[in-house]
Each structure stands twice: as C-alpha cells, then as structure tokens.
Design an enzyme around this catalytic site. Structure first.
Site, PDB file in Angstrom:
ATOM      1  N   ASP A  63      13.053  58.354 -20.416  1.00 20.63           N
ATOM      2  CA  ASP A  63      13.989  57.362 -19.896  1.00 20.63           C
ATOM      3  C   ASP A  63      14.011  57.339 -18.355  1.00 20.63           C
ATOM      4  O   ASP A  63      13.708  56.321 -17.762  1.00 20.63           O
ATOM      5  CB  ASP A  63      15.399  57.609 -20.455  1.00 20.63           C
ATOM      6  CG  ASP A  63      16.299  56.383 -20.385  1.00 20.63           C
ATOM      7  OD1 ASP A  63      15.818  55.308 -20.000  1.00 20.63           O
ATOM      8  OD2 ASP A  63      17.490  56.499 -20.725  1.00 20.63           O
ATOM      9  N   GLU A  89      23.909  51.506 -26.430  1.00 23.14           N
ATOM     10  CA  GLU A  89      23.941  52.725 -25.598  1.00 23.14           C
ATOM     11  C   GLU A  89      25.385  52.914 -25.159  1.00 23.14           C
ATOM     12  O   GLU A  89      25.779  52.604 -24.042  1.00 23.14           O
ATOM     13  CB  GLU A  89      22.998  52.595 -24.397  1.00 23.14           C
ATOM     14  CG  GLU A  89      22.845  53.927 -23.664  1.00 23.14           C
ATOM     15  CD  GLU A  89      21.871  53.869 -22.492  1.00 23.14           C
ATOM     16  OE1 GLU A  89      21.368  52.775 -22.199  1.00 23.14           O
ATOM     17  OE2 GLU A  89      21.638  54.917 -21.873  1.00 23.14           O
ATOM     18  N   TRP A 114      20.448  57.251 -12.755  1.00 25.72           N
ATOM     19  CA  TRP A 114      21.065  57.706 -14.003  1.00 25.72           C
ATOM     20  C   TRP A 114      20.830  59.186 -14.270  1.00 25.72           C
ATOM     21  O   TRP A 114      21.550  59.801 -15.038  1.00 25.72           O
ATOM     22  CB  TRP A 114      20.514  56.873 -15.177  1.00 25.72           C
ATOM     23  CG  TRP A 114      20.913  55.438 -15.070  1.00 25.72           C
ATOM     24  CD1 TRP A 114      22.072  54.881 -15.541  1.00 25.72           C
ATOM     25  CD2 TRP A 114      20.189  54.369 -14.437  1.00 25.72           C
ATOM     26  NE1 TRP A 114      22.107  53.543 -15.238  1.00 25.72           N
ATOM     27  CE2 TRP A 114      20.968  53.197 -14.565  1.00 25.72           C
ATOM     28  CE3 TRP A 114      18.959  54.287 -13.770  1.00 25.72           C
ATOM     29  CZ2 TRP A 114      20.561  51.964 -14.048  1.00 25.72           C
ATOM     30  CZ3 TRP A 114      18.560  53.044 -13.264  1.00 25.72           C
ATOM     31  CH2 TRP A 114      19.348  51.914 -13.402  1.00 25.72           C
ATOM     32  N   HIS A 121      17.250  48.015 -25.328  1.00 25.16           N
ATOM     33  CA  HIS A 121      18.331  48.962 -25.122  1.00 25.16           C
ATOM     34  C   HIS A 121      19.452  48.480 -26.037  1.00 25.16           C
ATOM     35  O   HIS A 121      19.908  47.343 -25.899  1.00 25.16           O
ATOM     36  CB  HIS A 121      18.807  48.927 -23.679  1.00 25.16           C
ATOM     37  CG  HIS A 121      17.911  49.622 -22.719  1.00 25.16           C
ATOM     38  ND1 HIS A 121      16.649  49.187 -22.450  1.00 25.16           N
ATOM     39  CD2 HIS A 121      18.107  50.744 -21.975  1.00 25.16           C
ATOM     40  CE1 HIS A 121      16.090  50.015 -21.559  1.00 25.16           C
ATOM     41  NE2 HIS A 121      16.948  50.969 -21.270  1.00 25.16           N
TER      42      HIS A 121
HETATM   43 FE   FE2 Z   1      16.529  53.115 -20.757  1.00 28.43          FE
END
Ligand code: FE2
Length: 423
Positions: A308, A212, A314, A209
C-alpha cells in the site's frame, strides 16, 4: 549452452531441483540438470521462489513523508488532507525520481511486479504521465501496472469522471474507485455501478479501494460483487482493503462472502497500513484494521496482501519488503497454522500474480525466468526471518544481489556463529 543454471534449489513446495534458463525462459526444472551454462549459481539448498508481487501500492505518493509535514493523528483522513496539501507542489522530476528509487528498493527485495494506484484527481494528470513513463522505462526489470484512482471521489470531486477517462485513454490499464469516500452511501453505490460499466465497456479490470473504514455499515463490497455478477466481470474485479468487514455482523458476512465467491472477486488486504490507520476512533478494545483474511481464504476467495504505502502521508515506515507485509498479515489475521503461513506467503507471491494476470509467472518450464534466492530454506523460515534476497533474477539475468548476513557472538574467549536456527 544454457544462459544460467541454478543448482540445489529448494522450491516453495519442498522439492529439491536444478533450474535451467535459456533465452530468458525456464527451459527445465528437474534434479541433476547438466550444463554447460554461461553462469552457474549454487543455491546450496536455499529457498528459490517466484518473485514477490505487490498487488496494491501508491507509487505517486511514495517517499514523500514529512512533506509538507507528518501525519500526527495517524488517520486515513489526515493522510488524504496532507496529500491534498502536497499535490499542488509536485513536480514531474521529483515524482519520477522517487518512483525510480522505490522501484530499485523493490527489485533489491525481490518484488518484480507491482500494481500501483495513481491519483487522477489533479486535472494535469502529472503523476499519471510520469508513472506511464516509469512503467515503460522499467519494463526490462519490473512489471508495473497502473490503476486510475479517483482519490477525492469519482462523483464527489468535480471533473473526476472526465479525468479518470483521460487517464485510461493515456494507457492506465485498471479502473479504480473509492466508494466509501463519496458523499453518501447511495452515491458510493452509484460510483461502483458507473465504474464497473466503464471497465466492462473498455474491457479492463477493476480494483477499488472499498470499505476502508471501521463502519460496519460500509457495505460497498456488496455492490461491487453485484455489479461484477450483473456485468459478467468474474475474476477481473478486486476489492482492496475491505476493512469494514472486520467490524460487520457475522451473520451478514456469511451471506456476503458467498456473494463475493460467486462473483469471483479478488481481495487485497493491506495489513501494515490498516493495522495503523484503522481503530483510531476506538478506546479499548481497539479493533484490528484488516479484513477477514482467514475466512475469505477458507471460502475459496483469492486473497493477496499489498504494501500500500512506503514513507508517505499514510505510513512513514517500510522498505517495500513484501515479507514485512506477510509477516504483519499473519500476525494480525492469526494465520499461524503451517498451512495458513504458507497461504500468507502465497498472498505476496502467486495470489497477487493471479490478480495482475501475470501469464507466465512461476518456476515452471516455459515461464519467464524470474525468481528469487533467499538466505533461508523454506517459506515459513522466510516469514520468520525475512532474510536477505541473495539473488534476484529477471528474464534469466541477475538484477540484484545482496551478501548473506552472518552474526558472531563473543562470550568470553568463545566465538559463536549464530544462524537463528534451532540447534
Ligand atoms: Fe491504497
């Protein structure tokens, strides 16, 4: 005697062929193949593609949305807080049940390979052990690849260095990271260096990651490319998300993309999630939360798209349909030229397969007999309609079927069959 013969298939390149299967492998791809075969499927000119590949997913948190509450701000950071609240109450049984259910959704949608990050912050490594079990149990149906992901930071969280190494010892096969979440930019770079060295020492791929963020100064991908180059990890390292590239200065990006291309970095964009998580601190105009897919592809960099999240802290939507991902990705990234749409389709099929290093992927003689028959005729129609996956075939066996969908419209006395195609 063939095990399976698929007739009248329309491949993604427009070729009309039959596909013969024996012993779980594709034995021939050509027009006019004759049987006999134990099973014959007439594809009737419909699209037959290699399976969808999700190159970026989180299987440990999936299907938990609402536990213990919903993410009301919609931000990445509230999602991480919520996940931290939920983690102490996770049980192996519940994580496994949710993972297996999600994988059944994936198979029904024609996704037969998934790279899932698994959080290694919890010293019990409960989710790691569960997902390793799921990986083995599901092998006949689906390829699951796991990434050791230090969600709370590799250097920021005490014990993370040890926990990540233990996860790799248990059989997790990819080294993860989250440099933009470390305490400082310098520690982020240090984490990239250490994790790449760990991957080199263990001969494992890397998938971080990375950046981000909407912060144009989040430039950890530069370090990822530099360490890849220094350690000779070319083609084995992926940068996931890279959303800060959207906000960076164009001049700097022109230098950065050349460095990424030189290091043969793979890029994984996650359009469904990042179009909702990013830009939350903006007034108007609000930035798009996706990396520069079009420009990265034009620079010769392999770009895939991942789902994802599905129904987790999220992102509370989704049914793990990779055509939803490509559909959103092409809208957010202005990929509307015909060639660009085909590239968006590749981003959820063969580009992801390259990242997962699936050796015998694709509808070619000798490869695994894995493919999907859709209720449409070509990849652009697949993106437009996100149609039913009529048959999903794994190792030559039908593992999922969905009935075709037809609509009938009544206008007065007349009934019209509607197929959503131009007359
Ligand atoms: Fe992710």
């Amino acid at each position: 005697m063939l095990d399976l013969l698929v007739t009248n298939a329309n491949l993604t390149d427009g070729k009309a062929v039959d596909i013969a299967v024996a012993d779980g492998r594709i034995s021939e791809v050509a027009p006019g193949i004759k049987g006999p075969a134990h099973e014959v499927i007439d594809a009737a000119g419909q699209l037959v593609t290699a399976p969808f590949v999700d190159s970026h997913f989180h299987m440990d948190s999936t299907l938990t949305c609402g536990l213990p509450r919903h993410n009301e701000s919609g931000t990445l950071l509230e999602g991480i807080m919520l996940w931290d609240e939920l983690k102490p109450s996770l049980t192996a049984e519940a994580v496994k049940e949710r993972a297996l259910e999600l994988c059944r959704w994936s198979i029904a949608r024609g996704t037969l390979a998934i790279r899932s990050h698994v959080d290694v912050s919890d010293p019990s490594l409960l989710a790691v052990e569960v997902l390793l079990e799921v990986r083995e149990e599901l092998r006949p149906w689906l390829d699951l690849q796991l990434v050791a992901f230090p969600q709370n930071g590799y250097l920021r969280q005490p014990g993370a260095v040890h926990n990540l190494a233990r996860a790799l010892d248990l059989g997790v096969e990819v080294v993860g990271g989250i440099p933009h979440f470390e305490r400082s930019e310098a520690q982020g770079r240090e984490s990239v260096r250490l994790l790449c060295e760990l991957a080199a020492a263990r001969d494992l791929p890397v998938d971080m990651h990375c950046d981000e963020s909407d912060d144009p100064w989040s430039r950890q991908v530069e370090e990822l490319a530099a360490q890849t180059q220094r350690l000779g990890l070319h083609g084995r390292v992926s940068g996931s998300h890279l959303t800060s590239m959207h906000s960076m200065d164009n001049y700097y990006v022109s230098k950065l993309m050349a460095l990424m291309q030189e290091a043969q970095l793979h890029v994984i964009a996650n359009p469904l999630i990042n179009i909702t998580l990013q830009g939350r601190h903006d007034t108007y105009p609000k930035r798009r939360g996706m990396t520069r897919v079009k420009e990265l592809m034009a620079a010769g960099i392999n770009v895939a798209m991942g789902h994802d999240c599905v129904m987790d802290p999220w992102y509370r939507l989704g049914s793990h349909d990779m055509l939803d991902v490509a559909h959103m990705g092409l809208h957010v990234g202005h990929l509307t030229g015909r060639g660009e749409m085909l590239a968006a389709f590749d981003a959820v099929t063969k580009n992801g397969a390259a990242i997962l290093q699936l050796g015998d992927y694709g509808i070619e003689k000798g490869n695994s007999a894995d493919f999907v028959i859709l209720q449409c005729t070509d990849p652009v129609e697949a993106l437009r309609l996100r149609p039913v996956r009529l048959y999903v075939v794994r190792r030559g066996k039908v593992v999922a079927e969905t009935a075709p969908v037809f609509s009938r419209v009544a206008m007065g006395e007349t009934r019209y069959d509607v197929s959503f195609k131009m007359p």
